[in-house]
Design an enzyme around this catalytic site. Sequence first.
Site, short mmCIF file in Angstrom:
data_model
loop_
_atom_site.label_atom_id
_atom_site.label_comp_id
_atom_site.label_asym_id
_atom_site.label_seq_id
_atom_site.Cartn_x
_atom_site.Cartn_y
_atom_site.Cartn_z
N LYS A 154 0.84 -1.19 0.00
CA LYS A 154 0.00 0.00 0.00
C LYS A 154 0.88 1.24 0.00
O LYS A 154 1.78 1.38 0.83
CB LYS A 154 -0.92 0.02 1.22
CG LYS A 154 -1.97 1.11 1.16
CD LYS A 154 -3.06 0.88 2.19
CE LYS A 154 -4.21 1.86 2.00
NZ LYS A 154 -5.32 1.61 2.93
N ASP A 173 -15.18 0.37 9.85
CA ASP A 173 -15.56 0.15 8.45
C ASP A 173 -15.70 -1.34 8.18
O ASP A 173 -15.25 -1.85 7.16
CB ASP A 173 -14.52 0.77 7.52
CG ASP A 173 -15.03 0.89 6.07
OD1 ASP A 173 -16.25 0.66 5.86
OD2 ASP A 173 -14.24 1.19 5.18
#
EC number: 2.7.10.1
Length: 777
Positions: free
Chosen positions: A519, A627
């Site tokens: 990432k 989330d």
Amino acid sequence: MTLQACYDAINNFGKLGIKENLARKLKQIEVTPDCEEVLRTKICRKFFRKVTVLANDPRQPTVELKTIEFPNENILPIGYNVTIVCISNASNVNKFDDLPYWIHFYRNSMTKPLHDCGGGDGSLDSRVSKVCELFVQNATKEDSANYSCWAETQRQCAFRKIELQFREPKKPTFTIDLPSEMRIIRGNKDTLTCQASGTPPPVITWFKNGRPLISSSVKGTKPSSTLTFHPVSLSDQANYWCEARNFLGSKKTSTVAVSVLMKPIFKIHPKNVSVSLNDGNITLECAAEGSPKPVIIWLKNNSTMVSETSNTQNGTMSFLTIIIHKSMKIQNYRCIANNTLGNAVSRKATVSFLKEEKANDQIEADVRVVSSHSWSFLWPTVSFAVAVLLLLLVILAFFKHKQWKKSSYLLTNEIVLHRELIQLKMINEMDLITRLRLNHASISSTNSSQEGTVTTADEQETIDNEQYLQIMDTNNRNWEIPRDRIIITQEKLGGGQFGVVKKGIYSRSDGLKLPVAVKQLKENANQQERMSLIFELETLIHVGRHPNIVSLVGACTFEEPICVVIEFVSGGSLDKVLKASHVPNQNAYTAYTNVWSRLTERELLSIALDVANGMKHLESRQCVHRDLASRNVLIGNGLVAKVADFGMARDVSTDGHYIKATEGRIPWLWMSMEALKGVSTIKGDVWSFGVVLWEIVTLGELPYRGVRRLLELHDLLQDGVRLERPRHCSQELYDIMLSCWAKWPDDRPTFEELFQILQEILNKNERAYINVAFFEE
């Protein structure tokens, strides 16, 4: 009406009924519009104090006052936009007139409202909660003031006040630097303190040997933080520093080398020994630890050493060499270890000497004993050797036969080559779910070593990588990894609000290759987005390793661009797996069963159990995910589910809840009622898990289909509306979902309880919970 007349009119307050509507009181006093605001605040304050003192009425509304951009800060930078939010909730909704209907802001004086969100006419709506925002655009020093928020019901009123100071933005600086070294005595108590200044006040993080220190021994994060050693242990010996960070940047203190001082302790004591006078010499040894390193001396018969001995010390070990001569008699030896903190004495060791005749007699006696018993042991040994030889011959014959069968099988395959090619094509076109099942079968068969199982090189590599990840030490390792050991491909695995995820190859320490996901920030990312990625890295380190959590492999943070390297999960997201498993049902006469799936009921429940297990681990670490949805759960080999994407996660170990502090897209279809108002808790994740369980049962359907706006969903939830029970879902499983969607957070189960419930369901075989028709091509 003059201001004095307004104050005189307040005296009429006592003549009015204490339970009367506040707006009605103002009308009875008959004041002018210019005086109405001051009277409203004065009466409300007096009314509030009287009710609190006389009745302590639980119907008083609750009020929360915070700044969104810089939560829990009172010193803010000028030149930035600041949003002050006031949230009022009715603490008792048994009666309609207990609902808050008017929220208004004041600055410094109470004579005139700075801003209000309507409701001044006394009109009511059905909302239990009201939110009012005050915007300070491009703040200056003149905006420094005391800001207060008032909330009123037909019966009560309450207020909160916050003092905000706006100053020039300032990067972090340390007011007191750490010493270069520190010596502390084992078992005592000592502290290190970091003090920093900046605007806004910076958050202080402690580091131990380059790794962020998350411990109960750290007290405070801004503008001062104290690290306590109590009691001091050897594990505290390390290099420490602290880092101060705000949105403008960060600064690090110098490194302090902490040395733990300890009195000597013997780890190895000298041992008793018997030797012959004909031996040339013998060596005794002992070992003692301590800080500073102790000096070890030897004593003979509780006196100083004599000339026939010599001693050497190598680190913590000390060796005593004794030169033997025929006139020597029994001697006693011991060690003494000494440093600046004290000394320690070892146990006594006795050295005895055997005469030459006695030693020779002892040797001859041992030889005779061995000779007399040798034949008694010989026959069992010979018998065992013969048995082993026969067993080897049998095994050799078995493998010869197996090789012959394999040759015959290969010959047959050559005859039916076209059938083999067709089968190979079917494997290459295999769907995702079948491939994950086969990988699981390969791993299982490899572990069980079943006869006839052949593990391919790719399958063996997958097994090896899984084992490598499981044995990685996550508690003490340095997460920084060399950048040259990572190869980042152009294959994009996903992306988010501020980052992009690509597939990569990590060169393991043993030289093998490990597939990973890397990432990175998008191009032209700002400082806030950079901080978000760093915070996600800190969260992954805090969460640690768990079989149902996507684990951190390492990170490259010393140079740009920053890379966060996590394990690669081959199956992709759960929502895609669920949708891929759905098979259209062609049966028009279904009543209870209305879903066909490539996944069995047990596989669906096992995935739900994995998610609950991963979230149970987050719950134990006091971490809120914020989330949780099927799109953020990844599926690996054997259909094992792993909770992923910690970009929105927060550590809530301090107060148990988190107020949303950044703008951007939010997963509102999965959020609890309190999360929709900006308050996130671990029990909010439980609500989201109930939605994920509903997604699993419906094979990936979108929740609340038809609801388009956040406020529309909020109103539906406030009215008690919940997701409907799917027709093929049992009432018992739906009751678990409903328990996750309880209105009050404390009424919802913990993830530990959810894990136990789902585990009990999986252990039962007598009934169906998800009535899916398993469809296998």
